[in-house]
Design a protein around this motif. Structure first.
Motif, PDB file in Angstrom:
ATOM      1  N   LYS A   1       2.617  14.097  -6.762  1.00  0.00           N
ATOM      2  CA  LYS A   1       3.101  15.280  -6.070  1.00  0.00           C
ATOM      3  C   LYS A   1       2.767  15.250  -4.581  1.00  0.00           C
ATOM      4  N   ASP A   2       1.687  14.595  -4.205  1.00  0.00           N
ATOM      5  CA  ASP A   2       1.235  14.605  -2.818  1.00  0.00           C
ATOM      6  C   ASP A   2       1.364  13.260  -2.117  1.00  0.00           C
ATOM      7  N   LEU A   3       1.446  12.183  -2.892  1.00  0.00           N
ATOM      8  CA  LEU A   3       1.480  10.855  -2.291  1.00  0.00           C
ATOM      9  C   LEU A   3       2.902  10.489  -1.886  1.00  0.00           C
ATOM     10  N   ASP A   4       3.081  10.107  -0.638  1.00  0.00           N
ATOM     11  CA  ASP A   4       4.397   9.716  -0.141  1.00  0.00           C
ATOM     12  C   ASP A   4       4.591   8.222  -0.393  1.00  0.00           C
ATOM     13  N   ILE A   5       5.468   7.893  -1.343  1.00  0.00           N
ATOM     14  CA  ILE A   5       5.746   6.489  -1.663  1.00  0.00           C
ATOM     15  C   ILE A   5       7.209   6.161  -1.376  1.00  0.00           C
ATOM     16  N   SER A   6       7.782   6.909  -0.434  1.00  0.00           N
ATOM     17  CA  SER A   6       9.187   6.666  -0.098  1.00  0.00           C
ATOM     18  C   SER A   6       9.398   5.263   0.473  1.00  0.00           C
ATOM     19  N   CYS A   7       8.365   4.702   1.119  1.00  0.00           N
ATOM     20  CA  CYS A   7       8.488   3.358   1.676  1.00  0.00           C
ATOM     21  C   CYS A   7       8.703   2.320   0.578  1.00  0.00           C
TER      22      CYS A   7
ATOM     23  N   LYS B   1      12.546   3.854  -1.562  1.00  0.00           N
ATOM     24  CA  LYS B   1      13.844   3.736  -0.896  1.00  0.00           C
ATOM     25  C   LYS B   1      14.433   2.326  -0.997  1.00  0.00           C
TER      26      LYS B   1
END
Length: 243
Positions: free
Chosen positions: A177-183, A186
């Protein structure tokens, strides 16, 4: 049919076959009344519980996974899974109990249900080696929660403390919910869409997988899935050993 990947239209054939077989095997009628179904289900439940009790007698050590979830009727459902090992290193993993709680669900209430389940299976506290819970206060609380209640019980019995673990899958859900793993996501989504978005690309990719003897024969579309976890995330054990 679903397990074998058969088309649902085969159901008509199976039904006709079953009706013919039923007429030969049971020349009257097959009772499927509510009371009959309930009775047979209860008999299956009793048989499964009996098998688990037999296996539990041989446990040297065991661990518990406990979680609480609310159903559509706002009733709290408490589930406890048990995992035990015997002297032959045979591991048994089973759903030990399901309890509907219509009142409060404090740590003490849950602890009483845990204690009752252990008594039903004749399991001793000195055999307990691990407890897994979710992050709810009534579960993980160090004083009034289930964890605190179990620690107090072990201290009173002068038994070495068990290992308490926060459910890994639940931790993963919280981090997600908090960790940005868009890198990471995508590029993966782009690659999947490139392969599946064009029929030629898809066929060539399947041929490539076959050429390299891959364990996987295809690539599914990316779908954002929100996992709803029972046991607040968790432990999925089958009854395959007791069926």
């Amino acid at each position: 049919m679903a397990d074998r990947g058969k088309p649902f239209t085969d159901g008509n054939f199976i039904k006709a076959f079953m009706m013919e077989a039923a007429n030969d095997l049971y020349p009257g009628s097959i009772s499927l009344s509510t009371s009959s179904v309930v009775r047979r289900t209860e008999e299956l439940e009793e048989n499964i519980e009996l098998q688990i009790r037999e296996k539990a007698r041989a446990f040297l050590w065991y661990s518990l996974a406990r979680g609480e979830s609310t159903d559509l009727s706002s009733t709290s459902q408490l589930l406890m899974f048990i995992r035990g090992v015997d002297s032959d290193f045979q591991i048994t993993e089973e759903l030990a109990s399901v309890c509907s709680m219509h009142g409060t669900t404090t740590g003490k209430d849950i602890f009483m249900e845990v204690q009752k389940t252990l008594q039903d299976y004749n399991l001793q506290w000195n055999q307990l080696r691990g407890v897994t819970v979710d992050g709810g206060k009534n579960m993980a609380g160090g004083r009034k929660g289930l964890v605190g209640q179990i620690k107090t019980q072990l201290e009173d019995l002068q038994i070495p403390g068990a290992l308490f673990i926060h459910c890994i899958i639940h931790q993963q859900a919280l981090c997600g919910k908090d960790l940005d793993i868009s890198c990471v996501l995508k590029p993966v989504v782009f690659a999947v869409n490139f392969i599946r978005g064009n029929a030629l690309n898809h066929r060539q990719f399947q041929a490539f997988l076959e050429e390299i003897d891959s364990d996987f024969c295809d690539l599914p579309y990316y779908t954002a899935v929100r996992w709803l976890v029972v046991v607040k995330s968790c432990f999925v054990f089958t009854r395959s050993e007791t069926k």
